[in-house]
Design a protein around this motif. Structure first.
Motif, PDB file in Angstrom:
ATOM      1  N   ALA A 168       0.816  -1.218   0.000  1.00  0.00           N
ATOM      2  CA  ALA A 168       0.000   0.000   0.000  1.00  0.00           C
ATOM      3  C   ALA A 168       0.848   1.266   0.000  1.00  0.00           C
ATOM      4  O   ALA A 168       0.323   2.364   0.161  1.00  0.00           O
ATOM      5  CB  ALA A 168      -0.912   0.001   1.222  1.00  0.00           C
ATOM      6  N   ALA A 206       0.017  -0.703  -5.174  1.00  0.00           N
ATOM      7  CA  ALA A 206      -1.394  -0.971  -4.881  1.00  0.00           C
ATOM      8  C   ALA A 206      -2.121  -1.495  -6.119  1.00  0.00           C
ATOM      9  O   ALA A 206      -2.959  -2.401  -6.013  1.00  0.00           O
ATOM     10  CB  ALA A 206      -2.078   0.284  -4.349  1.00  0.00           C
ATOM     11  N   GLU A 227      -3.526  -5.478  -6.189  1.00  0.00           N
ATOM     12  CA  GLU A 227      -4.973  -5.456  -5.955  1.00  0.00           C
ATOM     13  C   GLU A 227      -5.572  -6.832  -6.239  1.00  0.00           C
ATOM     14  O   GLU A 227      -5.317  -7.443  -7.273  1.00  0.00           O
ATOM     15  CB  GLU A 227      -5.631  -4.405  -6.852  1.00  0.00           C
ATOM     16  CG  GLU A 227      -7.122  -4.296  -6.654  1.00  0.00           C
ATOM     17  CD  GLU A 227      -7.924  -5.031  -7.707  1.00  0.00           C
ATOM     18  OE1 GLU A 227      -8.898  -5.704  -7.315  1.00  0.00           O
ATOM     19  OE2 GLU A 227      -7.595  -4.929  -8.894  1.00  0.00           O
ATOM     20  N   TYR A 252      -6.566  -2.215   4.912  1.00  0.00           N
ATOM     21  CA  TYR A 252      -6.872  -2.146   3.479  1.00  0.00           C
ATOM     22  C   TYR A 252      -7.205  -3.504   2.869  1.00  0.00           C
ATOM     23  O   TYR A 252      -7.023  -3.719   1.674  1.00  0.00           O
ATOM     24  CB  TYR A 252      -5.696  -1.524   2.734  1.00  0.00           C
ATOM     25  CG  TYR A 252      -5.197  -0.265   3.380  1.00  0.00           C
ATOM     26  CD1 TYR A 252      -6.035   0.838   3.517  1.00  0.00           C
ATOM     27  CD2 TYR A 252      -3.906  -0.184   3.880  1.00  0.00           C
ATOM     28  CE1 TYR A 252      -5.591   1.999   4.139  1.00  0.00           C
ATOM     29  CE2 TYR A 252      -3.450   0.974   4.498  1.00  0.00           C
ATOM     30  CZ  TYR A 252      -4.297   2.053   4.629  1.00  0.00           C
ATOM     31  OH  TYR A 252      -3.858   3.192   5.241  1.00  0.00           O
ATOM     32  N   HIS A 287      -9.156  -4.009  -0.555  1.00  0.00           N
ATOM     33  CA  HIS A 287      -8.461  -3.712  -1.806  1.00  0.00           C
ATOM     34  C   HIS A 287      -7.557  -4.874  -2.211  1.00  0.00           C
ATOM     35  O   HIS A 287      -7.507  -5.239  -3.384  1.00  0.00           O
ATOM     36  CB  HIS A 287      -7.619  -2.432  -1.680  1.00  0.00           C
ATOM     37  CG  HIS A 287      -6.818  -2.151  -2.910  1.00  0.00           C
ATOM     38  ND1 HIS A 287      -7.345  -1.514  -4.001  1.00  0.00           N
ATOM     39  CD2 HIS A 287      -5.531  -2.457  -3.227  1.00  0.00           C
ATOM     40  CE1 HIS A 287      -6.412  -1.432  -4.947  1.00  0.00           C
ATOM     41  NE2 HIS A 287      -5.303  -1.997  -4.494  1.00  0.00           N
ATOM     42  N   PHE A 288      -6.874  -5.459  -1.247  1.00  0.00           N
ATOM     43  CA  PHE A 288      -5.813  -6.405  -1.568  1.00  0.00           C
ATOM     44  C   PHE A 288      -6.218  -7.874  -1.595  1.00  0.00           C
ATOM     45  O   PHE A 288      -5.600  -8.659  -2.316  1.00  0.00           O
ATOM     46  CB  PHE A 288      -4.633  -6.211  -0.606  1.00  0.00           C
ATOM     47  CG  PHE A 288      -3.925  -4.911  -0.839  1.00  0.00           C
ATOM     48  CD1 PHE A 288      -3.053  -4.764  -1.905  1.00  0.00           C
ATOM     49  CD2 PHE A 288      -4.140  -3.829  -0.006  1.00  0.00           C
ATOM     50  CE1 PHE A 288      -2.413  -3.553  -2.147  1.00  0.00           C
ATOM     51  CE2 PHE A 288      -3.503  -2.621  -0.232  1.00  0.00           C
ATOM     52  CZ  PHE A 288      -2.635  -2.483  -1.307  1.00  0.00           C
ATOM     53  N   LEU A 327      -7.636   4.754   0.961  1.00  0.00           N
ATOM     54  CA  LEU A 327      -6.414   4.349   0.262  1.00  0.00           C
ATOM     55  C   LEU A 327      -6.479   4.748  -1.202  1.00  0.00           C
ATOM     56  O   LEU A 327      -5.505   5.285  -1.751  1.00  0.00           O
ATOM     57  CB  LEU A 327      -6.217   2.827   0.379  1.00  0.00           C
ATOM     58  CG  LEU A 327      -5.007   2.259  -0.357  1.00  0.00           C
ATOM     59  CD1 LEU A 327      -3.709   2.679   0.329  1.00  0.00           C
ATOM     60  CD2 LEU A 327      -5.108   0.735  -0.448  1.00  0.00           C
ATOM     61  N   HIS A 328      -7.624   4.541  -1.824  1.00  0.00           N
ATOM     62  CA  HIS A 328      -7.790   4.908  -3.230  1.00  0.00           C
ATOM     63  C   HIS A 328      -7.621   6.409  -3.419  1.00  0.00           C
ATOM     64  O   HIS A 328      -6.949   6.841  -4.370  1.00  0.00           O
ATOM     65  CB  HIS A 328      -9.148   4.432  -3.742  1.00  0.00           C
ATOM     66  CG  HIS A 328      -9.180   2.972  -4.044  1.00  0.00           C
ATOM     67  ND1 HIS A 328      -9.706   2.460  -5.197  1.00  0.00           N
ATOM     68  CD2 HIS A 328      -8.731   1.897  -3.345  1.00  0.00           C
ATOM     69  CE1 HIS A 328      -9.590   1.140  -5.197  1.00  0.00           C
ATOM     70  NE2 HIS A 328      -9.007   0.788  -4.071  1.00  0.00           N
TER      71      HIS A 328
END
Length: 171
Positions: free
Chosen positions: A42, A48, A52, A88, A91-92, A144-145
């Motif tokens: 991240a 990222a 993803e 996060y 996202h991941f 995060l985005h």
């Protein structure tokens, strides 16, 4: 038809980063080794994007324990502290397999229960707690985005994948 058709667009189907969380780290409550693997994912926009939907994890050294990982207090406590530093997950984590739900089982109270003869499933104890946690993790993903300037289309796709995972599980 795939159970989660939107997940077919996830990059996880091409490449997975499987992280072993060692029993010693959990017992000593040493979150640093795991954070050393997660935080770089991240750290930049490029990282990222590259990672993803590609992360999964497992707890190494617990094979002889008959409990599910989410039933082991030391693992839950460890994972809660990791998540406080790295929130996060949405996202991941890969969304084709079970990692998405594994995260939620570790963060929210629940128990194993027989779904039908010969089949055991997981029941969350408090659906309000579950949905609060989902909203919190979505909020961190959105942050995060925003912070890394990730594409809005990526956020929309991941959000749709998550919505479909939840919808299919409550049908």
């Amino acid at each position: 038809m795939a159970k989660y058709p939107r997940a077919q667009f996830s990059p996880a189907k091409d490449e997975i980063l499987a992280i072993a969380i060692m029993r010693e780290s959990v017992v000593k409550h040493d979150i640093r080794p795991l954070l050393d693997k997660l935080l770089p994912l991240a750290a930049t926009r490029e990282a990222a994007i590259a990672w993803e939907g590609k992360v999964t994890f497992f707890f190494d050294g617990w094979d002889q324990d008959p409990r599910e990982t989410a039933e082991i207090p030391a693992i839950r406590s460890y994972f809660l502290d990791v998540t406080a530093e790295f929130p996060y997950w949405f996202h991941f984590v890969e969304k084709v397999g079970d990692t998405f739900w594994h995260v939620l089982r570790l963060l929210c109270r629940g128990h194993r229960e027989q779904v039908r003869p010969g089949m055991i499933g997981w029941q969350f104890d408090d659906h309000e707690e579950l949905f609060r946690q989902i909203n919190l993790l979505l909020s961190y993903m959105n942050g995060l985005h925003d912070q890394l300037g990730l594409p809005a289309e990526m956020n929309e796709r991941i959000s749709q994948e998550i919505a479909q995972l939840i919808e299919c599980s409550f049908e």
